[in-house]
Design a protein around this motif. Structure first.
Motif, PDB file in Angstrom:
ATOM      1  N   GLN A 270      -0.032  -9.616 -13.212  1.00 46.45           N
ATOM      2  CA  GLN A 270       0.334 -10.631 -12.120  1.00 46.45           C
ATOM      3  C   GLN A 270       1.603 -10.611 -11.582  1.00 46.45           C
ATOM      4  OE1 GLN A 270      -0.752 -14.275 -15.200  1.00 46.45           O
ATOM      5  NE2 GLN A 270      -1.554 -15.011 -13.003  1.00 46.45           N
ATOM      6  N   PRO A 271       1.941 -10.741 -10.218  1.00 48.64           N
ATOM      7  CA  PRO A 271       3.133 -10.187  -9.492  1.00 48.64           C
ATOM      8  C   PRO A 271       4.289 -11.409  -9.805  1.00 48.64           C
ATOM      9  CG  PRO A 271       1.567 -11.373  -7.993  1.00 48.64           C
ATOM     10  CD  PRO A 271       0.739 -11.416  -9.249  1.00 48.64           C
ATOM     11  N   VAL A 272       4.666 -11.653 -11.030  1.00 50.23           N
ATOM     12  CA  VAL A 272       5.623 -12.628 -11.392  1.00 50.23           C
ATOM     13  C   VAL A 272       6.937 -11.874 -11.634  1.00 50.23           C
ATOM     14  CG1 VAL A 272       4.025 -14.138 -12.422  1.00 50.23           C
ATOM     15  CG2 VAL A 272       5.102 -12.461 -13.730  1.00 50.23           C
ATOM     16  N   ILE A 273       7.216 -10.761 -11.116  1.00 50.30           N
ATOM     17  CA  ILE A 273       8.320  -9.944 -11.229  1.00 50.30           C
ATOM     18  C   ILE A 273       8.976  -9.945 -12.606  1.00 50.30           C
ATOM     19  CG2 ILE A 273      10.431  -9.604  -9.627  1.00 50.30           C
ATOM     20  CD1 ILE A 273       9.595 -11.628  -7.788  1.00 50.30           C
ATOM     21  N   ALA A 274      10.006 -10.782 -12.671  1.00 50.41           N
ATOM     22  CA  ALA A 274      10.448 -10.630 -14.267  1.00 50.41           C
ATOM     23  C   ALA A 274       9.962 -11.498 -15.329  1.00 50.41           C
ATOM     24  CB  ALA A 274      11.992 -10.709 -14.151  1.00 50.41           C
ATOM     25  N   GLY A 275       8.979 -12.530 -14.767  1.00 47.56           N
ATOM     26  CA  GLY A 275       8.481 -13.438 -15.577  1.00 47.56           C
ATOM     27  C   GLY A 275       8.225 -14.705 -15.312  1.00 47.56           C
ATOM     28  N   GLY A 276       7.858 -15.767 -16.016  1.00 50.45           N
ATOM     29  CA  GLY A 276       7.927 -17.208 -15.480  1.00 50.45           C
ATOM     30  C   GLY A 276       8.867 -17.766 -15.994  1.00 50.45           C
ATOM     31  N   SER A 277       9.113 -18.918 -15.248  1.00 47.47           N
ATOM     32  CA  SER A 277      10.496 -19.790 -15.492  1.00 47.47           C
ATOM     33  C   SER A 277      10.158 -21.282 -15.163  1.00 47.47           C
ATOM     34  CB  SER A 277      11.698 -19.305 -14.556  1.00 47.47           C
ATOM     35  OG  SER A 277      11.588 -19.543 -13.148  1.00 47.47           O
ATOM     36  N   GLY A 278      10.992 -22.182 -15.152  1.00 41.37           N
ATOM     37  CA  GLY A 278      10.780 -23.609 -14.914  1.00 41.37           C
ATOM     38  C   GLY A 278      10.614 -24.274 -16.170  1.00 41.37           C
ATOM     39  N   CYS A 279      10.829 -25.739 -15.951  1.00 39.88           N
ATOM     40  CA  CYS A 279      10.648 -26.594 -16.964  1.00 39.88           C
ATOM     41  C   CYS A 279       9.251 -26.441 -17.737  1.00 39.88           C
ATOM     42  CB  CYS A 279      10.812 -28.025 -16.706  1.00 39.88           C
ATOM     43  SG  CYS A 279      12.454 -28.632 -15.954  1.00 39.88           S
ATOM     44  N   GLY A 280       8.201 -26.247 -16.940  1.00 44.44           N
ATOM     45  CA  GLY A 280       6.956 -26.086 -17.314  1.00 44.44           C
ATOM     46  C   GLY A 280       6.754 -25.065 -18.033  1.00 44.44           C
ATOM     47  N   CYS A 281       7.456 -23.968 -18.140  1.00 42.85           N
ATOM     48  CA  CYS A 281       7.267 -22.735 -18.747  1.00 42.85           C
ATOM     49  C   CYS A 281       7.276 -22.820 -20.106  1.00 42.85           C
ATOM     50  CB  CYS A 281       8.083 -21.559 -18.241  1.00 42.85           C
ATOM     51  SG  CYS A 281       7.788 -19.977 -18.896  1.00 42.85           S
ATOM     52  N   SER A 282       8.397 -23.280 -20.784  1.00 40.79           N
ATOM     53  CA  SER A 282       8.333 -23.501 -22.365  1.00 40.79           C
ATOM     54  C   SER A 282       7.565 -24.958 -22.735  1.00 40.79           C
ATOM     55  CB  SER A 282       9.944 -23.545 -22.519  1.00 40.79           C
ATOM     56  OG  SER A 282      10.564 -24.667 -21.849  1.00 40.79           O
ATOM     57  N   ALA A 283       7.497 -25.609 -21.580  1.00 37.15           N
ATOM     58  CA  ALA A 283       6.659 -26.827 -22.253  1.00 37.15           C
ATOM     59  C   ALA A 283       5.031 -26.537 -22.229  1.00 37.15           C
ATOM     60  CB  ALA A 283       6.771 -28.041 -20.822  1.00 37.15           C
ATOM     61  N   THR A 284       4.581 -25.774 -21.476  1.00 35.20           N
ATOM     62  CA  THR A 284       3.196 -25.390 -21.581  1.00 35.20           C
ATOM     63  C   THR A 284       2.801 -24.536 -22.704  1.00 35.20           C
ATOM     64  OG1 THR A 284       3.226 -23.864 -19.604  1.00 35.20           O
ATOM     65  CG2 THR A 284       2.550 -26.197 -19.129  1.00 35.20           C
ATOM     66  N   VAL A 285       3.650 -23.429 -22.597  1.00 43.14           N
ATOM     67  CA  VAL A 285       3.514 -22.478 -23.786  1.00 43.14           C
ATOM     68  C   VAL A 285       3.785 -23.137 -25.061  1.00 43.14           C
ATOM     69  CG1 VAL A 285       4.324 -20.104 -24.765  1.00 43.14           C
ATOM     70  CG2 VAL A 285       4.003 -20.542 -22.308  1.00 43.14           C
ATOM     71  N   THR A 286       4.528 -23.978 -25.240  1.00 51.89           N
ATOM     72  CA  THR A 286       5.009 -24.446 -26.581  1.00 51.89           C
ATOM     73  C   THR A 286       3.901 -25.540 -26.810  1.00 51.89           C
ATOM     74  OG1 THR A 286       7.479 -24.303 -26.399  1.00 51.89           O
ATOM     75  CG2 THR A 286       6.581 -25.904 -28.100  1.00 51.89           C
ATOM     76  N   TYR A 287       3.734 -26.458 -26.212  1.00 51.30           N
ATOM     77  CA  TYR A 287       2.576 -27.581 -26.290  1.00 51.30           C
ATOM     78  C   TYR A 287       1.408 -27.212 -26.295  1.00 51.30           C
ATOM     79  CZ  TYR A 287       6.888 -30.496 -25.995  1.00 51.30           C
ATOM     80  OH  TYR A 287       8.100 -31.132 -26.063  1.00 51.30           O
ATOM     81  N   GLY A 288       0.812 -26.099 -25.550  1.00 48.54           N
ATOM     82  CA  GLY A 288      -0.347 -25.394 -25.531  1.00 48.54           C
ATOM     83  C   GLY A 288      -0.450 -24.234 -26.753  1.00 48.54           C
ATOM     84  N   HIS A 289      -0.032 -23.255 -25.930  1.00 49.09           N
ATOM     85  CA  HIS A 289      -0.354 -21.946 -27.017  1.00 49.09           C
ATOM     86  C   HIS A 289       0.303 -22.012 -28.302  1.00 49.09           C
ATOM     87  CE1 HIS A 289      -0.816 -17.663 -27.418  1.00 49.09           C
ATOM     88  NE2 HIS A 289       0.499 -17.544 -27.818  1.00 49.09           N
ATOM     89  N   PHE A 290       1.530 -22.354 -28.401  1.00 44.97           N
ATOM     90  CA  PHE A 290       2.132 -22.128 -29.765  1.00 44.97           C
ATOM     91  C   PHE A 290       1.655 -23.214 -30.775  1.00 44.97           C
ATOM     92  CE2 PHE A 290       6.136 -19.750 -27.857  1.00 44.97           C
ATOM     93  CZ  PHE A 290       5.671 -18.436 -28.420  1.00 44.97           C
ATOM     94  N   LEU A 291       1.558 -24.476 -30.243  1.00 44.71           N
ATOM     95  CA  LEU A 291       1.118 -25.606 -31.335  1.00 44.71           C
ATOM     96  C   LEU A 291      -0.166 -25.268 -31.342  1.00 44.71           C
ATOM     97  CD1 LEU A 291       2.853 -28.823 -30.051  1.00 44.71           C
ATOM     98  CD2 LEU A 291       3.596 -27.197 -31.793  1.00 44.71           C
ATOM     99  N   ASN A 292      -1.151 -24.776 -30.487  1.00 49.09           N
ATOM    100  CA  ASN A 292      -2.504 -24.533 -30.838  1.00 49.09           C
ATOM    101  C   ASN A 292      -2.571 -23.293 -32.065  1.00 49.09           C
ATOM    102  OD1 ASN A 292      -3.670 -26.178 -29.312  1.00 49.09           O
ATOM    103  ND2 ASN A 292      -4.174 -24.662 -27.451  1.00 49.09           N
ATOM    104  N   ARG A 293      -1.633 -22.365 -31.865  1.00 43.14           N
ATOM    105  CA  ARG A 293      -1.577 -21.284 -32.932  1.00 43.14           C
ATOM    106  C   ARG A 293      -1.231 -21.729 -34.280  1.00 43.14           C
ATOM    107  NH1 ARG A 293       1.045 -15.936 -31.698  1.00 43.14           N
ATOM    108  NH2 ARG A 293       0.243 -15.352 -33.800  1.00 43.14           N
ATOM    109  N   MET A 294      -0.415 -22.831 -34.329  1.00 44.74           N
ATOM    110  CA  MET A 294       0.156 -23.460 -35.535  1.00 44.74           C
ATOM    111  C   MET A 294      -1.130 -24.329 -36.116  1.00 44.74           C
ATOM    112  SD  MET A 294       3.892 -24.842 -34.875  1.00 44.74           S
ATOM    113  CE  MET A 294       4.608 -24.532 -36.301  1.00 44.74           C
ATOM    114  N   ARG A 295      -2.045 -24.987 -35.235  1.00 42.91           N
ATOM    115  CA  ARG A 295      -3.011 -25.702 -35.767  1.00 42.91           C
ATOM    116  C   ARG A 295      -3.945 -24.963 -36.534  1.00 42.91           C
ATOM    117  NH1 ARG A 295      -1.832 -28.351 -30.466  1.00 42.91           N
ATOM    118  NH2 ARG A 295      -0.628 -30.094 -30.696  1.00 42.91           N
ATOM    119  N   LYS A 296      -4.184 -23.606 -35.805  1.00 46.38           N
ATOM    120  CA  LYS A 296      -5.107 -22.824 -36.310  1.00 46.38           C
ATOM    121  C   LYS A 296      -4.801 -21.916 -37.287  1.00 46.38           C
ATOM    122  CE  LYS A 296      -6.564 -21.456 -31.746  1.00 46.38           C
ATOM    123  NZ  LYS A 296      -6.394 -20.306 -30.607  1.00 46.38           N
ATOM    124  N   GLY A 297      -3.572 -22.155 -37.854  1.00 51.75           N
ATOM    125  CA  GLY A 297      -2.928 -21.580 -39.064  1.00 51.75           C
ATOM    126  C   GLY A 297      -2.397 -20.334 -38.636  1.00 51.75           C
TER     127      GLY A 297
END
Lengths: 333, 333
Positions: A270-297
């Protein structure tokens, strides 16, 4: 309870009863798309402005988190939220819709963890039964406000990052099931004199390092305590700088532990140059991805170090350098 | 500790160990001039921009509060502050100077009491030894950002208000001598559909009323409990509306008790139209005037209800009405 100089230890271990992540079309093509609750095909979300679309993202994230937890709006005492828009209108207008007593916060892209830290403090001190913490950003709204309208097609250097269109929310309470918030380290403002708004990752890296060091000093634990230590939105450039600085300071964190939400959220192609940013970046990755991985063990203990660049277009015009900050929150299963 | 739906009762009664108010030349001619610690003759404070002048006001207020309390910067765990500038640069840049771990907040002109409420919660929950809470505004910086540069000489309707050039700060800790923070009521966003940015007082009045009612409901006390109930910056118009609304709702508050910082700060002959406004309004009147009166024994119990209009120039352009909020903090001697 204060531990060390700048860390709160939450002895009651407030529970993230439910969380939600909502994203846009670009996030739908990203690397953690399956961890979003809603992915909008339309970047406008049917609204007549990008700002209203951002507000909608945040409202939806909050509403989904409540729905998952089976908790009614009326039973939530406080909504804490922040975003990048001038006068944080996305958060305040979402607070109007949600109708809960509201505490607006601003730490630029560190707002996600500033909100979660304060929400956990409120629960830990028995100052609420339920608190909803949220944060959002919208690529086109941010580009328009901070840089140029996207229609201008202006070019960017390789150090620039891509503002995430997304919102995340977490409902925090006492007891119940879910990942627990165990501590939070509130960051100082760090300014190494960098002033290039197209290289936020480099500007924010020293703030992330300062907060990570403070966390381990205050808590008197080693980085190996965590399965993942994820900075908020340093991107590729800032991540490398942070990793090198930590090693220089004698706090070498293995590559499989130290990561960055801004690197994780999109696919390499994806053409995001150096990567994602913005308040929604850590919010979605944490509250979506990481917490899901925690819930899955898959993950037991994580440290999210949300990073923020506290400048404005005006402070840049007035030749100020970029003051940066990072707040770290420890979540354990 | 939560009491009722939206009020925090602080059983340890955090102490305002010291407070400070700094103002500009117009405030020097005002009705409570003697309660300011510094009054600047130069609206620029020797800086090359109004924004940098505002940052300076806030830094000075913080530094004076620390000096009065005899507490060093290094011993203060957290700085909480908010202001009206986009991305709250006054607060964030002052946080860089002060060097303390920092939590940025935004509630427009309610930021003063949002900060004091959170600072008191942090102290009450033993999450810090000392917390510094601040808020600031600068007339020319606000005019330039929200309306027109003052040099344009644009005319204003009689409902318009005058943004205070000033900053206030309070150092909060446990024990010691000084006024005590006993409770705080966090407001909901109230929007009655008003959209005139030159009549903020009218827009904010219902939010003040909602929070005042919530405070008395949650605390189960009568308005006569307080010597003074001061709204933040409703001005003459908003004050009258709030007073009438309270009476309509069966909560008649005597004229000698219900007042407004925006009315108190200037003299009747000063051309401030409907009265003072801005984050610095309730911050300077509370942390200067009211706390001085408490220390002199003239007031025993006060309730400060800081009001905020959570709109932005962009939300106005997009035809949104003005969402408003008010946070109330009870201070007792």
């Amino acid at each position: 309870m204060l531990k060390g100089h700048q860390t709160w230890v939450f002895y009651s271990k407030p529970t993230i009863l439910a969380s939600a992540a909502v994203g846009g079309p670009f996030e739908a093509k990203g690397a953690v798309a399956e961890d979003f609750d809603i992915l909008h095909e339309d970047i406008w979300l049917g609204q007549d402005s990008y700002e209203k679309a951002e507000k909608k993202l945040l409202e939806q994230a909050g509403e989904i988190a409540l729905e998952k937890a089976g908790i009614k709006k009326e039973d939530v005492q406080f909504f804490l939220s922040g975003d990048l828009m001038n006068q944080i209108i996305s958060s305040s207008f979402a607070a109007r819709t949600l109708g809960m007593p509201y505490l607006g916060i601003f730490g630029a892209c560190s707002s996600s963890m500033e909100g979660l830290a304060l929400a956990s403090l409120i629960i830990d001190s028995k100052s609420a039964n339920y608190v909803l913490a949220g944060a959002s950003s919208h690529n086109a709204a941010a580009e328009k406000q901070f840089r140029y309208p996207t229609e201008y097609g202006s070019q960017k250097p390789p150090t620039a990052q891509w503002t995430v269109t997304g919102a995340g929310a977490a409902l925090v309470g006492e007891g119940g099931h879910g990942p627990r918030v165990t501590s939070a380290t509130i960051g100082r403002v760090i300014d190494m004199g960098l002033s290039d708004p197209f290289n936020m990752g480099a500007a924010m890296a020293p703030a992330a390092v300062d907060t990570i060091e403070a966390h381990f000093r205050d808590m008197n634990i080693e980085p190996s305590y965590y399965d993942i230590i994820a900075t908020g939105d340093l991107g590729k450039i800032g991540h490398r700088i942070a990793s090198d600085l930590l090693t220089d300071h004698g706090l070498k964190i293995p590559e499989n532990i130290l990561t960055d939400c801004g690197i994780l959220i999109y696919k390499p192609e994806q053409p995001v140059i150096a990567g994602g940013s913005g308040c929604g970046c850590s919010a979605t990755v944490t509250y979506g991805h990481f917490l899901n991985r925690m819930r899955k063990g898959e993950l037991k203990r994580i440290l999210i170090v949300a990073t923020g660049a506290l400048m404005s277009p005006l402070s840049f015009q007035q030749k100020e350098s970029i003051p940066c900050i990072a707040h770290a929150v420890s979540i354990e299963m």
